[in-house]
Enzyme design. Sequence first.
Site, PDB file in Angstrom:
ATOM      1  N   ASN A   1       0.293  10.971  -7.459  1.00  0.00           N
ATOM      2  CA  ASN A   1       0.799  11.006  -6.073  1.00  0.00           C
ATOM      3  C   ASN A   1       1.878   9.954  -5.852  1.00  0.00           C
ATOM      4  O   ASN A   1       2.850  10.191  -5.129  1.00  0.00           O
ATOM      5  CB  ASN A   1      -0.345  10.749  -5.087  1.00  0.00           C
ATOM      6  CG  ASN A   1      -1.405  11.835  -5.138  1.00  0.00           C
ATOM      7  OD1 ASN A   1      -1.176  12.893  -5.719  1.00  0.00           O
ATOM      8  ND2 ASN A   1      -2.560  11.555  -4.563  1.00  0.00           N
TER       9      ASN A   1
ATOM     10  N   GLY B   1      -9.693  10.208  -2.609  1.00  0.00           N
ATOM     11  CA  GLY B   1      -9.883  11.644  -2.349  1.00  0.00           C
ATOM     12  C   GLY B   1     -11.198  12.185  -2.868  1.00  0.00           C
ATOM     13  O   GLY B   1     -11.890  12.951  -2.189  1.00  0.00           O
TER      14      GLY B   1
ATOM     15  N   ASP C   1       0.886  -1.170   0.000  1.00  0.00           N
ATOM     16  CA  ASP C   1       0.000   0.000   0.000  1.00  0.00           C
ATOM     17  C   ASP C   1       0.923   1.219   0.000  1.00  0.00           C
ATOM     18  O   ASP C   1       2.106   1.128   0.379  1.00  0.00           O
ATOM     19  CB  ASP C   1      -0.878  -0.047   1.261  1.00  0.00           C
ATOM     20  CG  ASP C   1      -1.523   1.278   1.584  1.00  0.00           C
ATOM     21  OD1 ASP C   1      -2.195   1.826   0.688  1.00  0.00           O
ATOM     22  OD2 ASP C   1      -1.323   1.789   2.696  1.00  0.00           O
TER      23      ASP C   1
ATOM     24  N   HIS D   1     -10.414  18.092  -6.846  1.00  0.00           N
ATOM     25  CA  HIS D   1      -9.416  17.033  -6.666  1.00  0.00           C
ATOM     26  C   HIS D   1      -8.168  17.285  -7.518  1.00  0.00           C
ATOM     27  O   HIS D   1      -7.047  16.982  -7.100  1.00  0.00           O
ATOM     28  CB  HIS D   1     -10.010  15.657  -6.988  1.00  0.00           C
ATOM     29  CG  HIS D   1      -9.158  14.539  -6.481  1.00  0.00           C
ATOM     30  ND1 HIS D   1      -8.369  13.769  -7.295  1.00  0.00           N
ATOM     31  CD2 HIS D   1      -8.913  14.128  -5.223  1.00  0.00           C
ATOM     32  CE1 HIS D   1      -7.704  12.897  -6.561  1.00  0.00           C
ATOM     33  NE2 HIS D   1      -8.012  13.099  -5.292  1.00  0.00           N
TER      34      HIS D   1
ATOM     35  N   GLU E   1      -0.528  11.217   4.878  1.00  0.00           N
ATOM     36  CA  GLU E   1      -1.870  11.780   5.036  1.00  0.00           C
ATOM     37  C   GLU E   1      -1.873  13.218   5.557  1.00  0.00           C
ATOM     38  O   GLU E   1      -2.803  13.980   5.282  1.00  0.00           O
ATOM     39  CB  GLU E   1      -2.757  10.869   5.899  1.00  0.00           C
ATOM     40  CG  GLU E   1      -3.117   9.553   5.234  1.00  0.00           C
ATOM     41  CD  GLU E   1      -3.916   9.685   3.923  1.00  0.00           C
ATOM     42  OE1 GLU E   1      -4.364  10.795   3.565  1.00  0.00           O
ATOM     43  OE2 GLU E   1      -4.057   8.657   3.240  1.00  0.00           O
TER      44      GLU E   1
ATOM     45  N   SER F   1      -3.973   8.367  -6.286  1.00  0.00           N
ATOM     46  CA  SER F   1      -3.848   8.690  -7.716  1.00  0.00           C
ATOM     47  C   SER F   1      -2.419   8.450  -8.192  1.00  0.00           C
ATOM     48  O   SER F   1      -1.467   8.658  -7.415  1.00  0.00           O
ATOM     49  CB  SER F   1      -4.221  10.159  -7.933  1.00  0.00           C
ATOM     50  OG  SER F   1      -5.476  10.421  -7.313  1.00  0.00           O
TER      51      SER F   1
ATOM     52  N   ASP G   1      -0.149   5.153   0.786  1.00  0.00           N
ATOM     53  CA  ASP G   1      -0.411   6.182   1.810  1.00  0.00           C
ATOM     54  C   ASP G   1      -0.537   5.578   3.204  1.00  0.00           C
ATOM     55  O   ASP G   1      -1.366   4.716   3.439  1.00  0.00           O
ATOM     56  CB  ASP G   1      -1.681   6.955   1.443  1.00  0.00           C
ATOM     57  CG  ASP G   1      -1.469   7.783   0.196  1.00  0.00           C
ATOM     58  OD1 ASP G   1      -2.212   7.612  -0.771  1.00  0.00           O
ATOM     59  OD2 ASP G   1      -0.524   8.584   0.178  1.00  0.00           O
TER      60      ASP G   1
HETATM   61  C1  XBP Z   1      -5.098   6.316   0.810  1.00  0.00           C
HETATM   62  C2  XBP Z   1      -6.276   6.974   0.270  1.00  0.00           C
HETATM   63  C3  XBP Z   1      -6.119   8.077  -0.721  1.00  0.00           C
HETATM   64  C4  XBP Z   1      -5.325   9.234  -0.117  1.00  0.00           C
HETATM   65  C5  XBP Z   1      -5.546  10.514  -0.916  1.00  0.00           C
HETATM   66  O1  XBP Z   1      -4.660   5.461  -0.222  1.00  0.00           O
HETATM   67  O2  XBP Z   1      -7.380   6.576   0.607  1.00  0.00           O
HETATM   68  O3  XBP Z   1      -7.418   8.515  -1.051  1.00  0.00           O
HETATM   69  O4  XBP Z   1      -5.830   9.478   1.203  1.00  0.00           O
HETATM   70  O5  XBP Z   1      -5.137  10.297  -2.252  1.00  0.00           O
HETATM   71  P1  XBP Z   1      -3.823   4.090   0.144  1.00  0.00           P
HETATM   72  P2  XBP Z   1      -6.154  10.656  -3.452  1.00  0.00           P
HETATM   73  O6  XBP Z   1      -3.723   3.990   1.652  1.00  0.00           O
HETATM   74  O7  XBP Z   1      -4.639   2.974  -0.471  1.00  0.00           O
HETATM   75  O8  XBP Z   1      -2.485   4.291  -0.517  1.00  0.00           O
HETATM   76  O9  XBP Z   1      -6.680  12.051  -3.166  1.00  0.00           O
HETATM   77  O10 XBP Z   1      -5.328  10.589  -4.712  1.00  0.00           O
HETATM   78  O11 XBP Z   1      -7.230   9.610  -3.382  1.00  0.00           O
HETATM   79 MG    MG Z   2      -2.939   3.298   3.287  1.00  0.00          MG
END
Ligand code: XBP
Ligand code: MG
Length: 248
Positions: A134, A56, A13, A88, A22, A131, A15
């Site tokens: 990112n 997001g 994963d 976004h 975050e 995205s 984020d």
């Molecule tokens: C975490 C998410 C993402 C990010 C924001 O993704 O849920 O939505 O918070 O990025 P993961 P976006 O833990 O699966 O990596 O605004 O591009 O969605």
């Molecule tokens: Mg995550």
Amino acid sequence: MHRTPSLQALIFDVDGTMADTEEAHRRAFNLAFKQRDLPWHWDRGLYSELLRVSGGKERIRHYWRTLTEGEPTALDGTAMDDTIEQLHALKTAAYERLVQDGMVQLRPGVQDLIEAARAQQLRLAIATTTSPVNIAALLRMALGADWSHHFQVIEDASTAPKKKPHPQVYQQTLRHLGLPAEAALAFEDSANGLQAARACGLATIVTPNAYTARHDFTGAARVVADLRGVDVPQLRRWHVQARTPAPA
Ligand code: XBP
Ligand code: MG
């Protein structure tokens, strides 16, 4: 007797797992709201709640609906969709700038583990709801311009639109790796992510962070503070233990 396949792939994963992103996402959302003169501000407490919605765009839509619950919104569906897309895009551009300004680093142990895994011919993949812009912004800074060569499969919001806890992103990752779930380990930080990985039968290592510390991690193969000192032999041991049925 069914033999457990050896560990062949690690699926990360992004984020919260590869990096504590975050806080940068939260700031980027607030910058986008300000650019559009919206009186919205997501503080840490509210964002911690909103993080239960993956994606997001989905998070903005969820928040907007809570604001206008029960009121006939002035915006029809299409106008709301357009505004969310525009917000976004602004947010993603702001996030990219924050990452390029050095706001985010990989979490402890992540880079060492990626390099050790590659050296020992483990295959690497990414399964994220964020995205693609990112991912590139973060990993270009952390791993260099050829960062994508480290990963054989990258599944993200652009290829797997159904967001965690839906298992789509992990299903597609395993399919594109051509591996059964038993041959891989997933790395996650959140309850949504763990549920998505478990729904595919993936043994999952969880490294919580400040935003997810109180999530329910039932079903994780291991919950560890971070990946500092975690090497490939250790992962192979955890992988075997996770696939060995507990004594009756
Ligand atoms: C975490 C998410 C993402 C990010 C924001 O993704 O849920 O939505 O918070 O990025 P993961 P976006 O833990 O699966 O990596 O605004 O591009 O969605
Ligand atoms: Mg995550």
